[in-house]
Design an enzyme around this catalytic site. Structure first.
Site, short mmCIF file in Angstrom:
data_model
loop_
_atom_site.label_atom_id
_atom_site.label_comp_id
_atom_site.label_asym_id
_atom_site.label_seq_id
_atom_site.Cartn_x
_atom_site.Cartn_y
_atom_site.Cartn_z
N GLY A 15 0.69 -1.18 0.01
CA GLY A 15 0.06 -0.12 -0.03
C GLY A 15 0.79 1.17 0.08
N GLY A 20 -0.52 2.04 7.11
CA GLY A 20 -0.35 0.89 8.11
C GLY A 20 0.24 -0.15 7.77
CE LYS A 21 3.88 0.37 3.07
NZ LYS A 21 3.48 1.63 3.16
CD GLU A 89 10.30 1.59 4.68
OE1 GLU A 89 9.65 1.62 3.41
OE2 GLU A 89 9.94 2.55 5.30
CD GLN A 91 9.57 0.27 -0.08
OE1 GLN A 91 8.82 -0.62 0.31
NE2 GLN A 91 9.96 1.37 0.68
CB CYS A 145 -7.25 10.99 0.17
SG CYS A 145 -6.61 12.49 -0.92
P1 ADP Z 1 3.18 2.77 6.76
O1 ADP Z 1 4.12 1.72 7.01
O2 ADP Z 1 2.09 2.30 5.63
O3 ADP Z 1 3.93 3.95 5.91
P2 ADP Z 1 2.79 3.25 9.54
O4 ADP Z 1 2.31 1.66 9.86
O5 ADP Z 1 4.03 3.60 9.72
O6 ADP Z 1 2.38 3.10 7.90
O7 ADP Z 1 1.45 4.19 9.99
C1 ADP Z 1 0.15 4.16 9.80
C2 ADP Z 1 -0.34 5.22 10.84
O8 ADP Z 1 -0.14 6.50 10.22
C3 ADP Z 1 -1.74 5.08 11.09
O9 ADP Z 1 -2.28 4.55 12.00
C4 ADP Z 1 -2.06 6.72 11.29
O10 ADP Z 1 -2.01 6.85 12.97
C5 ADP Z 1 -0.98 7.31 10.56
N1 ADP Z 1 -1.51 8.25 9.92
C6 ADP Z 1 -0.95 9.57 9.31
N2 ADP Z 1 -1.36 10.10 8.34
C7 ADP Z 1 -2.24 9.05 7.88
C8 ADP Z 1 -3.23 9.17 6.92
N3 ADP Z 1 -3.07 10.26 5.69
N4 ADP Z 1 -4.10 8.03 6.24
C9 ADP Z 1 -3.94 7.09 7.57
N5 ADP Z 1 -3.25 7.07 8.63
C10 ADP Z 1 -2.35 8.11 8.70
ZN ZN Z 2 -8.59 12.53 -2.39
#
Ligand code: ADP
Ligand code: ZN
Length: 185
Positions: A15, A20-21, A89, A91, A145
């Site tokens: 994603g 939230g990955k 990470e 990728q 978004c």
């Molecule tokens: P990823 O690894 O996909 O980058 P993370 O697991 O590090 O995601 O972080 C997910 C968390 O980021 C969510 O649970 C929420 O607290 C926070 N967050 C910040 N901005 C957003 C957004 N635009 N949409 C969803 N979650 C967000």
């Molecule tokens: Zn949008």
């Protein structure tokens, strides 16, 4: 999922940024630890300036990990009794990470990978397409978004760069849906 016993497999959590990955990888790893399984977590050394051993989600969940430069280094670090390998990470590794994950799965290891499926322009982020194709379990997550509040599958870059990857720059990306996403900052 009802996972099989005594064999290995590959799970991929993909994603955009903020979907939230990392949280999901941490959740799965912690559950495996509760299940008394031997777990090792790896992540790419993307920036030589830090010897950062923690996997950290945007919501500040943390997990201890081993930073590596190339996916093959997993074999040097792998302990004989490890049952679960987590890779964050994913990728950022080259195409060889796909063979490494497959080799681990053939050895009987449960491999949990998390990573971006698209780059900042919405293009498939290799080696993720190849990894998704060979995985047994695929989870695609969406963020929210920040412009319109719809589900977001893209990472909007907010700073100009010729590079495909801009790391460590706080505020450099935000989650956007297909409609609100722009190919360039
Ligand atoms: P990823 O690894 O996909 O980058 P993370 O697991 O590090 O995601 O972080 C997910 C968390 O980021 C969510 O649970 C929420 O607290 C926070 N967050 C910040 N901005 C957003 C957004 N635009 N949409 C969803 N979650 C967000
Ligand atoms: Zn949008």
């Amino acid at each position: 999922h009802q996972f099989p016993k005594d064999i290995g497999w590959i799970e991929v959590v993909c994603g955009p940024m903020f979907s939230g990955k990392t949280e999901e990888l941490i959740r799965r790893v912690k559950r495996a630890v509760y299940g008394k399984q031997r777990v090792q977590v790896f992540k790419p050394k993307v920036d030589d300036r830090y010897d950062e051993t923690q996997v950290v989600s945007h919501s500040q969940l943390k997990l201890t990990s081993t930073p590596i430069e190339r996916a093959e280094e997993i074999f040097y670090h792998l302990l004989p009794d490890t049952q679960v390998v987590g890779i964050d990470e994913v990728q950022f590794f080259g195409p060889e990470v796909v063979q490494v994950c497959e080799a681990l799965a053939y050895r009987g290891v449960r491999v949990i990978c998390a990573g971006l499926d698209q780059d900042y322009q919405g293009r498939p982020f290799e080696p993720m397409p190849q990894l998704l194709a060979v995985a047994e379990y695929v989870t695609k997550q969406l963020a929210i978004c920040v412009v319109c509040g719809n589900p977001a599958n893209r990472s909007q870059r907010l700073v100009s760069s010729e590079e495909r990857v801009v790391v460590g720059a706080a505020g450099a990306y935000e989650a956007r849906c297909r409609r609100c996403h722009l190919g360039e900052p």
